[in-house]
Design an enzyme around this catalytic site. Structure first.
Site, PDB file in Angstrom:
ATOM      1  N   ILE A  21       0.882  -1.170   0.000  1.00  0.00           N
ATOM      2  CA  ILE A  21       0.000   0.000   0.000  1.00  0.00           C
ATOM      3  C   ILE A  21       0.915   1.214   0.000  1.00  0.00           C
ATOM      4  CG2 ILE A  21      -0.230  -0.155   2.528  1.00  0.00           C
ATOM      5  CD1 ILE A  21      -3.050   1.068   2.188  1.00  0.00           C
ATOM      6  N   ALA A  22       0.676   2.141  -0.913  1.00  0.00           N
ATOM      7  CA  ALA A  22       1.559   3.308  -1.010  1.00  0.00           C
ATOM      8  C   ALA A  22       0.816   4.480  -1.627  1.00  0.00           C
ATOM      9  CB  ALA A  22       2.801   2.981  -1.844  1.00  0.00           C
ATOM     10  N   GLU A  38       2.380  -7.060   7.125  1.00  0.00           N
ATOM     11  CA  GLU A  38       3.676  -6.872   7.786  1.00  0.00           C
ATOM     12  C   GLU A  38       4.096  -5.420   7.597  1.00  0.00           C
ATOM     13  OE1 GLU A  38       3.494 -11.130   6.542  1.00  0.00           O
ATOM     14  OE2 GLU A  38       3.551  -9.333   5.308  1.00  0.00           O
ATOM     15  N   TYR A  58      -2.335   1.863  10.921  1.00  0.00           N
ATOM     16  CA  TYR A  58      -2.951   0.543  10.969  1.00  0.00           C
ATOM     17  C   TYR A  58      -3.714   0.344  12.276  1.00  0.00           C
ATOM     18  CZ  TYR A  58       0.191  -0.298   7.013  1.00  0.00           C
ATOM     19  OH  TYR A  58       0.851  -0.217   5.826  1.00  0.00           O
TER      20      TYR A  58
END
Length: 163
Positions: free
Chosen positions: A77-78, A111, A123
């Protein structure tokens, strides 16, 4: 640059997105994925679900996951470097969680580098809790990865309404 976040579009990643995705991948990660890796995910991996976040035809970010049975595993995810710090990561993660639920997932895992507190805080806002360590997970510097898990809300995900 001001942006109307209501105009953001989320859609399935296509092969045509790969050049834009690779540029973001290289800004975001010390060991970026290759074109072949993304092509393989899009064409050969039946578990892969990749989303692009777009504004006015321009790719702002992306996220990918594997949905296997009732578990979703975020692969990457970016957000584009010049668009960070605007809450787009939150929106993208929320969309990934909604998509995972749509495909039948009840839990989600990922991770994250033990040193990446910014990502860990994001998160945690979305229900992820530490669940263990993968020693020397990152090949560039042998850094440990923190494994995090979240239970997904099957009814209506938190985070969607208050903005």
């Amino acid at each position: 640059m001001s942006m109307d976040t209501d105009k953001l579009i989320y859609r399935t990643m296509t092969k045509e997105d790969i050049p834009a995705i690779l540029a973001i991948e290289q800004e975001a990660f010390t060991s970026p994925w290759t074109e072949d890796a993304f092509l393989n995910e899009l064409t050969n991996n039946m578990f892969a679900r990749y989303l692009v976040m777009e504004d006015s035809g321009s790719v702002l970010g992306y996220g990918g996951m594997w949905v296997i049975m009732d578990e979703a595993h975020i692969t990457n995810i970016a957000i584009r470097a010049d668009m960070r710090g605007k809450g787009l990561g939150n929106r993208l993660l929320d969309q990934l969680q909604r998509t995972a639920v749509f495909f039948g997932a009840a839990r989600m895992t990922l991770e994250v580098r033990v040193s990446n507190m910014t990502a860990q805080r994001l998160y945690q806002k979305y229900g992820f809790e530490p669940a263990g360590i993968r020693p020397q997970y990152y090949s560039d510097n042998q850094e440990d990865a923190l494994i995090m898990w979240a239970e997904l809300d099957q009814t209506g995900l938190k985070g969607g309404e208050e903005e």
